[in-house]
Design a protein around this motif. Structure first.
Motif, PDB file in Angstrom:
ATOM      1  N   UNK A   5      -9.571  18.353 -24.518  1.00 55.13           N
ATOM      2  CA  UNK A   5      -8.337  19.081 -24.283  1.00 55.13           C
ATOM      3  C   UNK A   5      -7.754  18.847 -22.899  1.00 55.13           C
ATOM      4  N   UNK A   6      -8.006  17.657 -22.322  1.00 51.54           N
ATOM      5  CA  UNK A   6      -7.465  17.344 -20.993  1.00 51.54           C
ATOM      6  C   UNK A   6      -8.163  18.069 -19.864  1.00 51.54           C
ATOM      7  N   UNK A   7      -9.373  18.575 -20.109  1.00 52.21           N
ATOM      8  CA  UNK A   7     -10.111  19.303 -19.080  1.00 52.21           C
ATOM      9  C   UNK A   7     -11.566  18.847 -19.045  1.00 52.21           C
ATOM     10  N   UNK A   8     -12.220  19.222 -17.986  1.00 45.16           N
ATOM     11  CA  UNK A   8     -13.661  19.064 -17.857  1.00 45.16           C
ATOM     12  C   UNK A   8     -14.208  20.457 -17.582  1.00 45.16           C
ATOM     13  N   UNK A  23      -8.233  14.626 -13.327  1.00 42.48           N
ATOM     14  CA  UNK A  23      -7.550  13.691 -12.434  1.00 42.48           C
ATOM     15  C   UNK A  23      -7.730  14.054 -10.964  1.00 42.48           C
ATOM     16  N   UNK A  24      -7.545  15.343 -10.651  1.00 41.92           N
ATOM     17  CA  UNK A  24      -7.580  15.772  -9.243  1.00 41.92           C
ATOM     18  C   UNK A  24      -8.920  16.388  -8.855  1.00 41.92           C
ATOM     19  N   UNK A  25      -9.735  16.726  -9.846  1.00 41.45           N
ATOM     20  CA  UNK A  25     -11.006  17.432  -9.661  1.00 41.45           C
ATOM     21  C   UNK A  25     -10.829  18.829  -9.060  1.00 41.45           C
ATOM     22  N   UNK A  26      -9.604  19.356  -9.151  1.00 39.56           N
ATOM     23  CA  UNK A  26      -9.347  20.725  -8.713  1.00 39.56           C
ATOM     24  C   UNK A  26      -9.853  21.699  -9.773  1.00 39.56           C
ATOM     25  N   UNK A  27     -10.396  22.822  -9.315  1.00 40.57           N
ATOM     26  CA  UNK A  27     -10.835  23.868 -10.230  1.00 40.57           C
ATOM     27  C   UNK A  27      -9.593  24.597 -10.738  1.00 40.57           C
ATOM     28  N   UNK A  28      -9.396  24.554 -12.056  1.00 41.87           N
ATOM     29  CA  UNK A  28      -8.257  25.260 -12.671  1.00 41.87           C
ATOM     30  C   UNK A  28      -8.565  26.728 -12.864  1.00 41.87           C
TER      31      UNK A  28
END
Length: 180
Positions: A5-8, A23-28
């Motif tokens: 789903x476009x996430x890790x 892509x950015x490795x930012x925590x969503x």
């Protein structure tokens, strides 16, 4: 760790799960699951599933909001409540009927007698496709006795072991009934 789903999604032994932009490795978002160590994660377009130390499966929205517990977990039967309980850890990744479709792992419907890597509609790892295993009560028991890393090296199945021979037997008895 799980992707989809476009996430890790990654988790740890405290029960925290982080949804990360690949892509950015930012925590969503960060989810405090409240279930102790999380040992199973599955991501899809419509959410996240966690399975943890408390034996419950929980479903979360893509933003990390709780959507309920117990989804996909078969109710323990009167004839084999221990087998159903042991299966709860498997239910995060596997369904029991063809109607429930695929999750992070293939459906277990009609698993006994089936050659490894042949459930329709599932994208198996190359390493798993090269193995010559037919699922029987003995091979399923060995999978959980030795663990996927040793028994099916190179597969994407997370390391899950069932050290107790009695629990493995209960799981197999449950699967023999529930996967027909």
């Amino acid at each position: 760790m799980a992707t989809g789903g476009g996430q890790v999604a990654v988790s740890d032994m405290t029960g925290a799960v982080w949804l990360i932009d690949p892509q950015t490795l930012e925590i969503r978002s960060e989810i405090a699951t409240g279930q102790g160590a999380v040992w199973a994660l599955a991501l899809s377009d419509d959410g996240l599933w966690t399975g943890g130390n408390d034996g419950w499966i929980r479903r979360w929205s893509p933003e990390g909001a709780p959507l309920g517990t117990g989804a996909g977990v078969p109710e323990p039967t009167l004839t084999n409540p221990r087998g159903a309980e042991v299966f709860q850890a498997c239910a995060v990744c596997h369904t029991l009927t063809p109607d429930d479709g695929q999750r992070a792992g293939p459906t277990l419907h009609n698993v006994f007698g089936r050659r490894i890597g042949t459930a329709p509609g599932y994208d198996y790892s190359d390493a798993l496709l090269e193995l010559d295993i037919v699922w029987t009560p003995q091979t399923v028991s060995e999978l959980f006795e030795f663990g996927p890393d040793a028994y099916t090296p190179g597969s994407r199945m997370p390391e899950q072991r069932v050290p107790s021979a009695a629990d493995r037997a209960a799981l197999i008895e449950f699967l023999e009934t529930a996967t027909r």
